[in-house]
Design a protein around this motif. Structure first.
Motif, mmCIF file in Angstrom:
data_model
loop_
_atom_site.group_PDB
_atom_site.id
_atom_site.type_symbol
_atom_site.label_atom_id
_atom_site.label_comp_id
_atom_site.label_asym_id
_atom_site.label_seq_id
_atom_site.Cartn_x
_atom_site.Cartn_y
_atom_site.Cartn_z
ATOM 1 N N GLY A 141 122.913 56.214 99.550
ATOM 2 C CA GLY A 141 123.753 56.586 100.681
ATOM 3 C C GLY A 141 124.868 57.542 100.345
ATOM 4 O O GLY A 141 125.981 57.435 100.872
ATOM 5 N N LYS A 142 124.558 58.522 99.465
ATOM 6 C CA LYS A 142 125.600 59.446 99.032
ATOM 7 C C LYS A 142 125.568 60.773 99.778
ATOM 8 O O LYS A 142 126.169 61.734 99.351
ATOM 9 N N LYS A 143 124.861 60.820 100.870
ATOM 10 C CA LYS A 143 124.685 62.100 101.548
ATOM 11 C C LYS A 143 126.015 62.718 101.960
ATOM 12 O O LYS A 143 126.227 63.919 101.815
ATOM 13 N N GLU A 144 126.929 61.906 102.454
ATOM 14 C CA GLU A 144 128.197 62.455 102.929
ATOM 15 C C GLU A 144 128.979 63.118 101.810
ATOM 16 O O GLU A 144 129.474 64.244 101.947
ATOM 17 N N GLY A 145 129.084 62.434 100.671
ATOM 18 C CA GLY A 145 129.802 63.020 99.542
ATOM 19 C C GLY A 145 129.115 64.256 99.008
ATOM 20 O O GLY A 145 129.759 65.218 98.579
ATOM 21 N N LYS A 146 127.775 64.250 99.023
ATOM 22 C CA LYS A 146 127.014 65.397 98.545
ATOM 23 C C LYS A 146 127.265 66.609 99.430
ATOM 24 O O LYS A 146 127.417 67.729 98.939
ATOM 25 N N GLU A 147 127.336 66.369 100.761
ATOM 26 C CA GLU A 147 127.599 67.464 101.692
ATOM 27 C C GLU A 147 128.975 68.064 101.420
ATOM 28 O O GLU A 147 129.141 69.285 101.423
ATOM 29 N N GLU A 148 129.959 67.216 101.189
ATOM 30 C CA GLU A 148 131.310 67.725 100.932
ATOM 31 C C GLU A 148 131.344 68.571 99.669
ATOM 32 O O GLU A 148 131.980 69.630 99.640
ATOM 33 N N GLY A 149 130.645 68.125 98.611
ATOM 34 C CA GLY A 149 130.599 68.911 97.389
ATOM 35 C C GLY A 149 129.911 70.247 97.590
ATOM 36 O O GLY A 149 130.369 71.283 97.086
ATOM 37 N N GLN A 150 128.803 70.245 98.358
ATOM 38 C CA GLN A 150 128.092 71.483 98.645
ATOM 39 C C GLN A 150 128.947 72.408 99.503
ATOM 40 O O GLN A 150 128.966 73.627 99.295
ATOM 41 N N GLN A 151 129.685 71.840 100.462
ATOM 42 C CA GLN A 151 130.578 72.642 101.296
ATOM 43 C C GLN A 151 131.630 73.335 100.439
ATOM 44 O O GLN A 151 131.875 74.540 100.573
ATOM 45 N N ASP A 152 132.269 72.570 99.542
ATOM 46 C CA ASP A 152 133.307 73.142 98.681
ATOM 47 C C ASP A 152 132.749 74.249 97.808
ATOM 48 O O ASP A 152 133.397 75.283 97.592
ATOM 49 N N LEU A 153 131.543 74.041 97.297
ATOM 50 C CA LEU A 153 130.925 75.037 96.420
ATOM 51 C C LEU A 153 130.646 76.334 97.182
ATOM 52 O O LEU A 153 130.960 77.425 96.709
ATOM 53 N N ILE A 154 130.075 76.221 98.388
ATOM 54 C CA ILE A 154 129.775 77.398 99.201
ATOM 55 C C ILE A 154 131.058 78.141 99.558
ATOM 56 O O ILE A 154 131.127 79.374 99.487
ATOM 57 N N ILE A 155 132.095 77.401 99.936
ATOM 58 C CA ILE A 155 133.367 78.030 100.315
ATOM 59 C C ILE A 155 133.976 78.774 99.137
ATOM 60 O O ILE A 155 134.496 79.889 99.284
ATOM 61 N N ARG A 156 133.916 78.201 97.931
ATOM 62 C CA ARG A 156 134.431 78.901 96.747
ATOM 63 C C ARG A 156 133.652 80.195 96.510
ATOM 64 O O ARG A 156 134.216 81.232 96.177
ATOM 65 N N GLN A 157 132.322 80.137 96.659
ATOM 66 C CA GLN A 157 131.505 81.329 96.444
ATOM 67 C C GLN A 157 131.844 82.409 97.467
ATOM 68 O O GLN A 157 131.930 83.595 97.121
ATOM 69 N N LEU A 158 132.062 82.004 98.721
ATOM 70 C CA LEU A 158 132.412 82.971 99.759
ATOM 71 C C LEU A 158 133.785 83.588 99.490
ATOM 72 O O LEU A 158 133.974 84.807 99.635
ATOM 73 N N ASN A 159 134.746 82.759 99.098
ATOM 74 C CA ASN A 159 136.085 83.282 98.800
ATOM 75 C C ASN A 159 136.055 84.238 97.617
ATOM 76 O O ASN A 159 136.772 85.248 97.598
ATOM 77 N N ARG A 160 135.237 83.912 96.616
ATOM 78 C CA ARG A 160 135.143 84.798 95.460
ATOM 79 C C ARG A 160 134.485 86.124 95.842
ATOM 80 O O ARG A 160 134.827 87.179 95.332
ATOM 81 N N ARG A 161 133.529 86.058 96.763
ATOM 82 C CA ARG A 161 132.784 87.249 97.150
ATOM 83 C C ARG A 161 133.595 88.168 98.062
ATOM 84 O O ARG A 161 133.580 89.386 97.917
ATOM 85 N N PHE A 162 134.354 87.560 99.006
ATOM 86 C CA PHE A 162 135.003 88.362 100.043
ATOM 87 C C PHE A 162 136.525 88.204 100.086
ATOM 88 O O PHE A 162 137.170 88.783 100.960
ATOM 89 N N GLY A 163 137.112 87.420 99.183
ATOM 90 C CA GLY A 163 138.512 87.075 99.324
ATOM 91 C C GLY A 163 138.643 85.879 100.257
ATOM 92 O O GLY A 163 137.645 85.304 100.696
#
Length: 302
Positions: free
Chosen positions: A237-259
């Motif tokens: 039942g770790k789906k919620e925590g996994k989603e949050e980690g994936q969200q944070d990772l995607i957001i960091r990649q977007l910020n690095r790519r575009f500011g």
């Protein structure tokens, strides 16, 4: 393309491991001719308590550090470029100290760690490197004034202390490190976040058509681990925590790519399902401007 994928993985990986212990800046621009430092780390005053968890990488993080990871063996010219970045950072610190009428302490000047998967004897000889008895094999130091070391990852001993650096190796070195990572206790503070980053690397590599043999073998090595881990996460039942980690990772990649991206876009990313996040992780490699992300998000909403 695959080199970019590995570069992004290395930056995300080092940021995740080091951020509990200080300030981490990835793709940090420096003055003069536009250059970027892969990872610039500044330890916090309270960071020393758990650094031993990172083994050899933790020793690097005891002091300000510039980390320059290479997917392919670093050439002499590339190492010289890294040294130039360090010298420009040092010059900036000296200017700041002069402007503030203070003395620049050696302990505030970063040390440069060039992380290369392999290093030939000829390359090491060309920099007149030396090894120090208090450091493990595979660490080669330039003259003290240069504050630089070349880390030949393939020469590091297969011991827990070197695991977090061997993850950044390639071929059999990296594969062995991943096996050791999977074998860590489930409650190890860096196991799951590292596995998530490795799985994200796997997904990004899979969309490339012209993979090197090392990358193909890495995908095959990760496939059963990925399936096992996803099944375990589902059962626990770790789906919620996994989603949050994936969200944070995607957001960091977007910020690095575009500011820094708009808060409303960040909110939309956090509203995506785990399947949509996985798709976005692949799609963003083809984005060139923020507008591409906005179009993609509108398509999902439609």
């Amino acid at each position: 393309m695959t080199r970019f994928v590995h570069d992004e993985f290395a930056k995300d990986y080092l940021e995740e491991l080091l951020k509990p212990y200080g300030e981490v800046k990835s793709s940090s621009k420096i003055s003069g001719e536009i250059k970027e430092i892969d990872v610039l780390f500044t330890p916090s005053a309270q960071q020393t308590s758990n650094l031993e968890l990172l083994g050899l990488l933790g020793r690097f993080a005891e002091f300000p550090a510039i980390l320059e990871p290479f997917r392919n063996a670093a050439s002499g010219d590339e190492i010289c470029d890294c040294i130039q970045k360090l010298l420009e950072v040092k010059s900036g610190l000296r200017r700041d100290a002069k402007a503030n009428k203070t003395k620049l302490q050696d302990s505030n000047i970063p040390k440069l760690w060039v992380l290369t998967p392999t290093a030939s004897p000829a390359l090491l000889s060309s920099f007149n490197v030396n090894q120090k008895s208090e450091w493990l094999p595979g660490i080669y130091f330039l003259g003290d004034a240069l504050r630089t070391a070349i880390v030949a990852i393939h020469q590091l001993l297969q011991i827990p202390e070197t695991l977090w650096l061997r993850i950044l190796g390639r071929g059999s070195t990296q594969s062995q490190a991943i096996i050791e990572l999977q074998a860590l206790p489930s409650n190890h503070p860096y196991k799951q976040v590292t596995l998530e980053l490795v799985y994200n690397l796997r997904e990004n590599l899979r969309i490339n058509q012209n993979l090197e043999l090392d990358d193909t073998e890495l995908i095959m090595r990760l496939e059963p681990l990925y399936q096992q881990d996803r099944e375990r996460a589902k059962q626990e039942g770790k789906k919620e925590g996994k989603e949050e980690g994936q969200q944070d990772l995607i957001i960091r990649q977007l910020n690095r790519r575009f500011g820094e991206i708009d808060a409303s876009l960040i909110e939309q990313v956090r509203g995506l399902s785990i399947e949509q996040l996985s798709t976005l992780g692949e799609a963003l490699l083809d984005f060139s401007v923020v507008a591409d992300l906005e179009v993609w998000m509108n398509q999902q909403a439609g």
